[in-house]
Design a protein around this motif. Sequence first.
Motif, PDB file in Angstrom:
ATOM      1  N   VAL A 193       0.846  -1.195   0.000  1.00 39.99           N
ATOM      2  CA  VAL A 193       0.000   0.000   0.000  1.00 39.99           C
ATOM      3  C   VAL A 193       0.877   1.240   0.000  1.00 39.99           C
ATOM      4  N   ASN A 194       0.608   2.146  -0.914  1.00 41.75           N
ATOM      5  CA  ASN A 194       1.338   3.417  -0.981  1.00 41.75           C
ATOM      6  C   ASN A 194       0.681   4.392   0.001  1.00 41.75           C
ATOM      7  N   SER A 195       1.224   4.458   1.203  1.00 42.72           N
ATOM      8  CA  SER A 195       0.599   5.278   2.243  1.00 42.72           C
ATOM      9  C   SER A 195       0.588   6.754   1.876  1.00 42.72           C
ATOM     10  N   ARG A 196       1.582   7.202   1.150  1.00 45.40           N
ATOM     11  CA  ARG A 196       1.630   8.609   0.751  1.00 45.40           C
ATOM     12  C   ARG A 196       0.476   8.944  -0.174  1.00 45.40           C
ATOM     13  N   ALA A 197       0.225   8.080  -1.160  1.00 47.14           N
ATOM     14  CA  ALA A 197      -0.877   8.300  -2.091  1.00 47.14           C
ATOM     15  C   ALA A 197      -2.223   8.176  -1.386  1.00 47.14           C
ATOM     16  N   VAL A 198      -2.329   7.218  -0.456  1.00 47.68           N
ATOM     17  CA  VAL A 198      -3.583   7.025   0.268  1.00 47.68           C
ATOM     18  C   VAL A 198      -3.896   8.241   1.128  1.00 47.68           C
ATOM     19  N   ASN A 199      -2.898   8.781   1.815  1.00 48.52           N
ATOM     20  CA  ASN A 199      -3.114   9.973   2.618  1.00 48.52           C
ATOM     21  C   ASN A 199      -3.503  11.166   1.748  1.00 48.52           C
ATOM     22  N   GLY A 200      -2.929  11.242   0.553  1.00 48.68           N
ATOM     23  CA  GLY A 200      -3.308  12.307  -0.376  1.00 48.68           C
ATOM     24  C   GLY A 200      -4.765  12.187  -0.793  1.00 48.68           C
ATOM     25  N   MET A 201      -5.212  10.961  -1.061  1.00 46.94           N
ATOM     26  CA  MET A 201      -6.615  10.751  -1.415  1.00 46.94           C
ATOM     27  C   MET A 201      -7.536  11.058  -0.240  1.00 46.94           C
ATOM     28  N   ALA A 202      -7.118  10.681   0.969  1.00 45.80           N
ATOM     29  CA  ALA A 202      -7.928  10.968   2.149  1.00 45.80           C
ATOM     30  C   ALA A 202      -8.076  12.466   2.363  1.00 45.80           C
ATOM     31  N   ALA A 203      -6.986  13.208   2.164  1.00 43.02           N
ATOM     32  CA  ALA A 203      -7.049  14.666   2.296  1.00 43.02           C
ATOM     33  C   ALA A 203      -7.955  15.267   1.226  1.00 43.02           C
ATOM     34  N   ALA A 204      -7.899  14.712   0.015  1.00 40.06           N
ATOM     35  CA  ALA A 204      -8.759  15.207  -1.065  1.00 40.06           C
ATOM     36  C   ALA A 204     -10.230  14.953  -0.741  1.00 40.06           C
ATOM     37  N   ILE A 205     -10.543  13.774  -0.211  1.00 39.50           N
ATOM     38  CA  ILE A 205     -11.920  13.459   0.166  1.00 39.50           C
ATOM     39  C   ILE A 205     -12.391  14.402   1.270  1.00 39.50           C
ATOM     40  N   SER A 206     -11.525  14.657   2.240  1.00 40.27           N
ATOM     41  CA  SER A 206     -11.876  15.564   3.334  1.00 40.27           C
ATOM     42  C   SER A 206     -12.204  16.950   2.811  1.00 40.27           C
ATOM     43  N   MET A 207     -11.410  17.450   1.879  1.00 39.84           N
ATOM     44  CA  MET A 207     -11.639  18.798   1.349  1.00 39.84           C
ATOM     45  C   MET A 207     -12.851  18.854   0.430  1.00 39.84           C
ATOM     46  N   ALA A 208     -13.165  17.759  -0.247  1.00 39.79           N
ATOM     47  CA  ALA A 208     -14.395  17.719  -1.038  1.00 39.79           C
ATOM     48  C   ALA A 208     -15.607  17.839  -0.118  1.00 39.79           C
ATOM     49  N   ALA A 209     -15.531  17.178   1.036  1.00 36.20           N
ATOM     50  CA  ALA A 209     -16.601  17.309   2.031  1.00 36.20           C
ATOM     51  C   ALA A 209     -16.678  18.730   2.564  1.00 36.20           C
ATOM     52  N   VAL A 210     -15.533  19.371   2.718  1.00 36.86           N
ATOM     53  CA  VAL A 210     -15.492  20.762   3.170  1.00 36.86           C
ATOM     54  C   VAL A 210     -16.183  21.672   2.153  1.00 36.86           C
ATOM     55  N   ALA A 211     -16.033  21.380   0.868  1.00 34.87           N
ATOM     56  CA  ALA A 211     -16.689  22.183  -0.166  1.00 34.87           C
ATOM     57  C   ALA A 211     -18.209  22.127  -0.019  1.00 34.87           C
ATOM     58  N   ILE A 212     -18.738  20.948   0.288  1.00 32.42           N
ATOM     59  CA  ILE A 212     -20.186  20.803   0.493  1.00 32.42           C
ATOM     60  C   ILE A 212     -20.628  21.607   1.709  1.00 32.42           C
ATOM     61  N   ALA A 213     -19.874  21.483   2.801  1.00 33.18           N
ATOM     62  CA  ALA A 213     -20.220  22.207   4.026  1.00 33.18           C
ATOM     63  C   ALA A 213     -20.147  23.711   3.813  1.00 33.18           C
TER      64      ALA A 213
END
Length: 295
Positions: free
Chosen positions: A185-205
Amino acid sequence: MNWMNQIVQGVLLGGYYALLACGLSFMFGVMRIINLAHGSLAVLAAYGVFLLAEKYELSPFWGMLLAMPAMGAIGWILQRLVLERSRRSGELVPILATFGLAVILDNSMFSAFGADTRSLAPYIDTLAYDGFDVGDITIGYLPLLIFVCAVLLLGGLHIALGYTGLGRQIRAVADDPSTAELVGVNSRAVNGMAAAISMAAVAIAGTFLAMRATVDAYSGAPQLIFAFEAVMIGGAGSLWGTLAGGIALGVAQSVSAQVHSQGFLIGGHVLFLVVMLVRMALNGRSLRAVLTGRH
């Protein structure tokens, strides 16, 4: 005094708090980072959707769909350039880094937009204030929509974490990034995707924030407080706990406002303080039991 109506209004308000806290909870659950720029990033998304509505007459809902990938890209960049590097220097450094980012964002938005407040309410017609009655209870269409979106978003993320490949990778990296790396598992890429998902949720809020209220350049700090309290009341890192925490916070504020005109914010803060004190007491009791050998 219609207490049931106040409770219902509190539950609907709690849906907004849960939606606001979703990105904060998700980022903490995966990367163990408290993003102090969370509220400011929500306001940034709100301003972006407002500009699309004002200059291009684009519906805020279409604007939100455009803001989600844009904020997702910002989240990915934030993870690569700020969070990932700052974590190497200790657990406190990412908190300080996001605090600095919040200050930069707030002042930059003030320079760009001034002190005037903005709102998306004029661009959603009667949705901003219309509703329907169920007996003595009044339910607004917009608060109900926000609550439904919160349930769908939190539920969708919960399902994605449990039943998708990316979700399993995110959970593996959250539990033990070193072991996850050993199995490919590429933890760096996974953390990047998690941060992107978090910010997409922030856009909705952020979009719903500007629909239900007014925003200015310094609106981020109060939103961060509400999001943080919802996360901590419900249990840090738990998505369903975030929903429960948001509802509890909203009900406490709504009922307190009915009791006293100045009680809206105080009620929520008191609930947060009580929950924290109870948890500290329980943790202290558990620690004493371990130290004394009692089970």
